[in-house]
Scaffold this motif. Structure first.
Motif, mmCIF file in Angstrom:
data_model
loop_
_atom_site.group_PDB
_atom_site.id
_atom_site.type_symbol
_atom_site.label_atom_id
_atom_site.label_comp_id
_atom_site.label_asym_id
_atom_site.label_seq_id
_atom_site.Cartn_x
_atom_site.Cartn_y
_atom_site.Cartn_z
ATOM 1 N N LEU A 86 48.488 42.946 41.258
ATOM 2 C CA LEU A 86 47.596 43.452 42.296
ATOM 3 C C LEU A 86 48.056 44.778 42.890
ATOM 4 C CD1 LEU A 86 46.908 40.146 44.253
ATOM 5 C CD2 LEU A 86 45.417 41.266 42.604
ATOM 6 N N SER A 100 42.442 41.890 47.662
ATOM 7 C CA SER A 100 42.444 41.956 46.200
ATOM 8 C C SER A 100 42.760 40.585 45.593
ATOM 9 C CB SER A 100 43.477 42.971 45.708
ATOM 10 O OG SER A 100 43.176 44.258 46.146
ATOM 11 N N LYS A 103 39.702 38.346 45.759
ATOM 12 C CA LYS A 103 38.748 38.739 44.714
ATOM 13 C C LYS A 103 39.223 38.292 43.342
ATOM 14 C CE LYS A 103 36.739 42.791 46.941
ATOM 15 N NZ LYS A 103 36.633 44.260 46.911
ATOM 16 N N ALA A 104 40.521 38.494 43.060
ATOM 17 C CA ALA A 104 41.071 38.141 41.747
ATOM 18 C C ALA A 104 40.995 36.629 41.505
ATOM 19 C CB ALA A 104 42.517 38.619 41.634
#
Length: 149
Positions: A86, A100, A103-104
């Protein structure tokens, strides 16, 4: 007109700064609470184990891993590689890294899941910096993490 625009921009910047500070201290509080809970569990578990376990009788081999899975809840595993992936060459704040990560993982975390993920993040970032896999700059609210080139 330009005075109003400058005032609006200043307030927006201050609001962003305050949100970053809130995320930092939220992660810090979560990490400290987690550490305190672990210490309390170690104290109480150590006394119980000595009293209740019979000599020569060990736990089954996978018991420790099963306990970790129970504690993890609904969150998928997030290892060192996950957090390293990330972080890029551009410095990112903890808030940006956490966004992040969400989202990942493709999740919509509950308040407890968000707290747990923040704790994992704080621990992972500390470990990655210590192992020199990533670098950091700044301090407190201005701290940013990046991968050295």
């Amino acid at each position: 007109m330009s005075n109003l625009r400058a005032a609006r921009d200043s307030l927006a910047a201050e609001l962003a700064h305050a949100r970053q500070g809130l995320a930092f201290y939220d992660a810090r509080v979560a990490a400290l609470e987690d550490t305190l809970a672990k210490l309390e569990n170690l104290n109480s578990d150590a006394g119980l184990r000595e009293k209740t376990r019979r000599p020569g009788r060990e736990k089954r081999p996978g018991a420790k891993a099963a306990e970790k899975t129970k504690q993890a809840g609904n969150l998928p595993q997030t290892g060192k590689e996950f957090w390293t992936g990330l972080i890029g060459n551009q410095p990112k704040s903890t808030k940006e890294i956490l966004e992040s990560a969400i989202k990942a993982l493709g999740i919509s975390p509950s308040k407890d899941d968000l707290k747990k993920l923040s704790q994992r993040q704080a621990n992972a970032l500390h470990t990655l910096v210590k192992e020199k896999l990533i670098s950091d700059t700044g301090a407190g609210r201005e701290r940013r993490f990046y991968r050295p080139v």
